[in-house]
Design a protein around this motif. Sequence first.
Motif, PDB file in Angstrom:
ATOM      1  N   LYS A 242       0.834  -1.205   0.000  1.00  0.00           N
ATOM      2  CA  LYS A 242       0.000   0.000   0.000  1.00  0.00           C
ATOM      3  C   LYS A 242       0.867   1.253   0.000  1.00  0.00           C
ATOM      4  CE  LYS A 242      -4.131   1.822   2.308  1.00  0.00           C
ATOM      5  NZ  LYS A 242      -5.072   1.616   3.448  1.00  0.00           N
ATOM      6  N   LEU A 243       1.980   1.229   0.745  1.00  0.00           N
ATOM      7  CA  LEU A 243       2.892   2.365   0.790  1.00  0.00           C
ATOM      8  C   LEU A 243       3.528   2.594  -0.574  1.00  0.00           C
ATOM      9  CD1 LEU A 243       4.460   4.551   2.301  1.00  0.00           C
ATOM     10  CD2 LEU A 243       6.098   2.791   3.018  1.00  0.00           C
ATOM     11  N   LYS A 244       3.932   1.506  -1.218  1.00  0.00           N
ATOM     12  CA  LYS A 244       4.530   1.597  -2.546  1.00  0.00           C
ATOM     13  C   LYS A 244       3.542   2.210  -3.537  1.00  0.00           C
ATOM     14  CE  LYS A 244       4.524  -2.034  -5.092  1.00  0.00           C
ATOM     15  NZ  LYS A 244       4.785  -3.389  -5.643  1.00  0.00           N
ATOM     16  N   HIS A 245       2.302   1.764  -3.491  1.00  0.00           N
ATOM     17  CA  HIS A 245       1.268   2.288  -4.392  1.00  0.00           C
ATOM     18  C   HIS A 245       1.054   3.780  -4.152  1.00  0.00           C
ATOM     19  CE1 HIS A 245      -2.404   2.438  -6.805  1.00  0.00           C
ATOM     20  NE2 HIS A 245      -2.973   3.069  -5.788  1.00  0.00           N
ATOM     21  N   GLU A 246       1.067   4.193  -2.876  1.00  0.00           N
ATOM     22  CA  GLU A 246       0.816   5.602  -2.582  1.00  0.00           C
ATOM     23  C   GLU A 246       1.967   6.485  -3.050  1.00  0.00           C
ATOM     24  OE1 GLU A 246      -1.480   8.281   0.325  1.00  0.00           O
ATOM     25  OE2 GLU A 246      -0.290   6.854   1.478  1.00  0.00           O
ATOM     26  N   ILE A 247       3.194   6.029  -2.859  1.00  0.00           N
ATOM     27  CA  ILE A 247       4.345   6.811  -3.313  1.00  0.00           C
ATOM     28  C   ILE A 247       4.287   6.993  -4.821  1.00  0.00           C
ATOM     29  CG2 ILE A 247       6.859   6.758  -3.589  1.00  0.00           C
ATOM     30  CD1 ILE A 247       6.958   5.469  -0.808  1.00  0.00           C
ATOM     31  N   LYS A 248       3.934   5.928  -5.515  1.00  0.00           N
ATOM     32  CA  LYS A 248       3.798   5.997  -6.979  1.00  0.00           C
ATOM     33  C   LYS A 248       2.720   7.010  -7.361  1.00  0.00           C
ATOM     34  CE  LYS A 248       3.573   2.856 -10.926  1.00  0.00           C
ATOM     35  NZ  LYS A 248       3.442   1.423 -11.319  1.00  0.00           N
ATOM     36  N   SER A 249       1.622   7.018  -6.622  1.00  0.00           N
ATOM     37  CA  SER A 249       0.528   7.942  -6.895  1.00  0.00           C
ATOM     38  C   SER A 249       0.932   9.386  -6.609  1.00  0.00           C
ATOM     39  CB  SER A 249      -0.688   7.554  -6.037  1.00  0.00           C
ATOM     40  OG  SER A 249      -1.769   8.433  -6.266  1.00  0.00           O
ATOM     41  N   ILE A 250       1.671   9.595  -5.532  1.00  0.00           N
ATOM     42  CA  ILE A 250       2.140  10.949  -5.183  1.00  0.00           C
ATOM     43  C   ILE A 250       3.091  11.470  -6.252  1.00  0.00           C
ATOM     44  CG2 ILE A 250       3.538  12.280  -3.550  1.00  0.00           C
ATOM     45  CD1 ILE A 250       2.412  10.430  -1.338  1.00  0.00           C
ATOM     46  N   LYS A 251       4.007  10.607  -6.721  1.00  0.00           N
ATOM     47  CA  LYS A 251       4.956  11.023  -7.752  1.00  0.00           C
ATOM     48  C   LYS A 251       4.229  11.429  -9.035  1.00  0.00           C
ATOM     49  CE  LYS A 251       8.711   8.365  -8.109  1.00  0.00           C
ATOM     50  NZ  LYS A 251       9.934   9.113  -7.765  1.00  0.00           N
ATOM     51  N   LYS A 252       3.165  10.714  -9.353  1.00  0.00           N
ATOM     52  CA  LYS A 252       2.375  11.054 -10.543  1.00  0.00           C
ATOM     53  C   LYS A 252       1.691  12.396 -10.352  1.00  0.00           C
ATOM     54  CE  LYS A 252      -1.261   9.331 -13.612  1.00  0.00           C
ATOM     55  NZ  LYS A 252      -2.222   8.220 -13.868  1.00  0.00           N
ATOM     56  N   TYR A 253       1.142  12.620  -9.160  1.00  0.00           N
ATOM     57  CA  TYR A 253       0.493  13.901  -8.861  1.00  0.00           C
ATOM     58  C   TYR A 253       1.492  15.045  -8.975  1.00  0.00           C
ATOM     59  CZ  TYR A 253      -0.878  17.771  -5.865  1.00  0.00           C
ATOM     60  OH  TYR A 253      -1.109  19.022  -5.365  1.00  0.00           O
ATOM     61  N   VAL A 254       2.691  14.862  -8.412  1.00  0.00           N
ATOM     62  CA  VAL A 254       3.718  15.901  -8.453  1.00  0.00           C
ATOM     63  C   VAL A 254       4.110  16.209  -9.895  1.00  0.00           C
ATOM     64  CG1 VAL A 254       6.110  16.434  -7.861  1.00  0.00           C
ATOM     65  CG2 VAL A 254       4.616  15.400  -6.146  1.00  0.00           C
ATOM     66  N   SER A 255       4.278  15.165 -10.709  1.00  0.00           N
ATOM     67  CA  SER A 255       4.716  15.359 -12.091  1.00  0.00           C
ATOM     68  C   SER A 255       3.659  16.059 -12.936  1.00  0.00           C
ATOM     69  CB  SER A 255       5.062  14.014 -12.731  1.00  0.00           C
ATOM     70  OG  SER A 255       3.895  13.225 -12.911  1.00  0.00           O
ATOM     71  N   VAL A 263       7.838  18.070  -3.068  1.00  0.00           N
ATOM     72  CA  VAL A 263       7.608  16.980  -2.120  1.00  0.00           C
ATOM     73  C   VAL A 263       8.914  16.209  -2.001  1.00  0.00           C
ATOM     74  CG1 VAL A 263       6.280  14.889  -1.616  1.00  0.00           C
ATOM     75  CG2 VAL A 263       5.179  16.816  -2.782  1.00  0.00           C
ATOM     76  N   TYR A 264       9.301  15.882  -0.764  1.00  0.00           N
ATOM     77  CA  TYR A 264      10.554  15.185  -0.504  1.00  0.00           C
ATOM     78  C   TYR A 264      10.299  13.955   0.362  1.00  0.00           C
ATOM     79  CZ  TYR A 264      12.429  19.670  -1.941  1.00  0.00           C
ATOM     80  OH  TYR A 264      12.708  20.800  -2.653  1.00  0.00           O
ATOM     81  N   MET A 265      11.288  13.104   0.426  1.00  0.00           N
ATOM     82  CA  MET A 265      11.255  11.976   1.343  1.00  0.00           C
ATOM     83  C   MET A 265      12.551  11.966   2.137  1.00  0.00           C
ATOM     84  SD  MET A 265      10.923   7.869   0.567  1.00  0.00           S
ATOM     85  CE  MET A 265       9.194   7.996   0.113  1.00  0.00           C
ATOM     86  N   HIS A 266      12.430  11.684   3.440  1.00  0.00           N
ATOM     87  CA  HIS A 266      13.606  11.584   4.306  1.00  0.00           C
ATOM     88  C   HIS A 266      13.494  10.331   5.171  1.00  0.00           C
ATOM     89  CE1 HIS A 266      16.992  12.912   6.740  1.00  0.00           C
ATOM     90  NE2 HIS A 266      16.300  12.514   7.790  1.00  0.00           N
ATOM     91  N   PRO A 267      14.521   9.465   5.169  1.00  0.00           N
ATOM     92  CA  PRO A 267      15.723   9.519   4.329  1.00  0.00           C
ATOM     93  C   PRO A 267      15.357   9.427   2.839  1.00  0.00           C
ATOM     94  CG  PRO A 267      15.976   7.906   6.098  1.00  0.00           C
ATOM     95  CD  PRO A 267      14.529   8.289   6.058  1.00  0.00           C
ATOM     96  N   LYS A 268      16.258   9.848   1.979  1.00  0.00           N
ATOM     97  CA  LYS A 268      15.957   9.944   0.556  1.00  0.00           C
ATOM     98  C   LYS A 268      16.029   8.577  -0.114  1.00  0.00           C
ATOM     99  CE  LYS A 268      16.998  12.770  -3.513  1.00  0.00           C
ATOM    100  NZ  LYS A 268      17.906  13.772  -4.109  1.00  0.00           N
ATOM    101  N   PHE A 269      15.097   7.693   0.279  1.00  0.00           N
ATOM    102  CA  PHE A 269      14.986   6.402  -0.392  1.00  0.00           C
ATOM    103  C   PHE A 269      14.467   6.584  -1.811  1.00  0.00           C
ATOM    104  CE2 PHE A 269      14.266   3.718   3.695  1.00  0.00           C
ATOM    105  CZ  PHE A 269      15.618   3.829   3.969  1.00  0.00           C
ATOM    106  N   GLU A 270      13.720   7.657  -1.999  1.00  0.00           N
ATOM    107  CA  GLU A 270      13.114   7.879  -3.306  1.00  0.00           C
ATOM    108  C   GLU A 270      13.101   9.371  -3.598  1.00  0.00           C
ATOM    109  OE1 GLU A 270      11.865   6.747  -6.854  1.00  0.00           O
ATOM    110  OE2 GLU A 270      12.340   5.352  -5.240  1.00  0.00           O
ATOM    111  N   ASP A 271      13.502   9.743  -4.826  1.00  0.00           N
ATOM    112  CA  ASP A 271      13.438  11.125  -5.269  1.00  0.00           C
ATOM    113  C   ASP A 271      12.021  11.393  -5.754  1.00  0.00           C
ATOM    114  OD1 ASP A 271      13.619  13.598  -6.467  1.00  0.00           O
ATOM    115  OD2 ASP A 271      15.586  13.222  -7.354  1.00  0.00           O
ATOM    116  N   GLU A 279      10.515   0.300  -7.776  1.00  0.00           N
ATOM    117  CA  GLU A 279       9.723  -0.257  -6.685  1.00  0.00           C
ATOM    118  C   GLU A 279      10.473  -1.347  -5.929  1.00  0.00           C
ATOM    119  OE1 GLU A 279       5.869  -1.412  -8.075  1.00  0.00           O
ATOM    120  OE2 GLU A 279       5.700   0.289  -9.439  1.00  0.00           O
ATOM    121  N   ASP A 280      11.154  -2.200  -6.640  1.00  0.00           N
ATOM    122  CA  ASP A 280      11.863  -3.318  -5.997  1.00  0.00           C
ATOM    123  C   ASP A 280      12.972  -2.806  -5.085  1.00  0.00           C
ATOM    124  OD1 ASP A 280      10.239  -5.133  -7.276  1.00  0.00           O
ATOM    125  OD2 ASP A 280      11.600  -5.406  -8.968  1.00  0.00           O
ATOM    126  N   ASN A 281      13.707  -1.804  -5.550  1.00  0.00           N
ATOM    127  CA  ASN A 281      14.789  -1.259  -4.748  1.00  0.00           C
ATOM    128  C   ASN A 281      14.255  -0.583  -3.493  1.00  0.00           C
ATOM    129  OD1 ASN A 281      17.682  -0.473  -4.410  1.00  0.00           O
ATOM    130  ND2 ASN A 281      16.831   1.582  -4.584  1.00  0.00           N
TER     131      ASN A 281
END
Length: 319
Positions: A242-255, A263-271, A279-281
């Motif tokens: 569910k977390l992975k799906h939401e991050i993907k959705s947020i990135k789409k919204y930002v783009s 929007v940032y993430m800390h620690p920077k696991f994802e830009d 997703e796998d990483n």
Amino acid sequence: MSFYKVKNTNKSIELHNKHEKITSELYGIAGVVPYRFVFILTNLCNLTCDFCFQRRRKTSSPMQIQDWLSVIDQIPSGSRVTITGGEPLIYNGFEQIIFAANEKKIDINIITNGVFIEKLVNVLMQTNNVKSISISIDSIGNYTRNMKKVDYDKMIKNIKLLQSLRVDNSLEYSIDVKSVVLEECIGKYKDLIKYLLDDIKVDSVSLQLLKGSSIQHSDFSYEYDEIFNEPVEFYKYKNLSKLKHEIKSIKKYVSNNLSERKVYMHPKFEDMTIMNFDEDNFISMINNKSTHDFKKCKYPWSSAHINADGDVFPCLSIS
């Protein structure tokens, strides 16, 4: 592969980038004076967040205002001070610290829960060294912080006050929101981000992943041998799918919403500013199974914390 980049004019971003640059320059130099000083003005807070890593209890011999001003006198001009707590705006005399720092051209960023922001108005009007004000909001209503509705409404009103004050007086501070990623809120962060950026119109939102070890960012010192008793791992989220799906959705919204707000993430696991998503990483790192090579932390060379009781320590607080 598509990329989404935005113009960097946010003062909180400028502070971060400057800190990163200076950290790299100071790393490994013996006897160096840090660039950033974190003032934990008080361990007390008006909220009772279950996930808070601070020790919310009154110290027997807290730093007095003259003690903090003495520290300011010893800090080199051009340094940076982060004012935090507990809730720093309940500390009697915080304004004097900002005024003194302003005289020495020391940049200030403030981390607050936002309930008492109106106390900042006078100092913001008379100084120009407050560059970033970060407010903690994890959910619409901030129910995860046990915040009463009257306090939440006051916080939102205060954010709008900061915005009008900035526009009417040509002030340059950024208004940043820090959102802790909590299990019970996964699935709701996209709506929160849209609300904060589109409706409340803050400048940026930082998604803060839960830490996995109590020693990280601690406000008290451990004995050296104690730090090896607890494994330092990332917090393992239970609903990764569910977390992975939401991050993907947020990135789409930002783009799809080009703006100087970020929007940032800390620690920077994802830009979060880049559309593609490994997703796998991401899951591998969250599950502590990544083969990713992590670099040595350089922040102890550039950043020192001063606790409400006067203790001085780096990010990993070892006595």
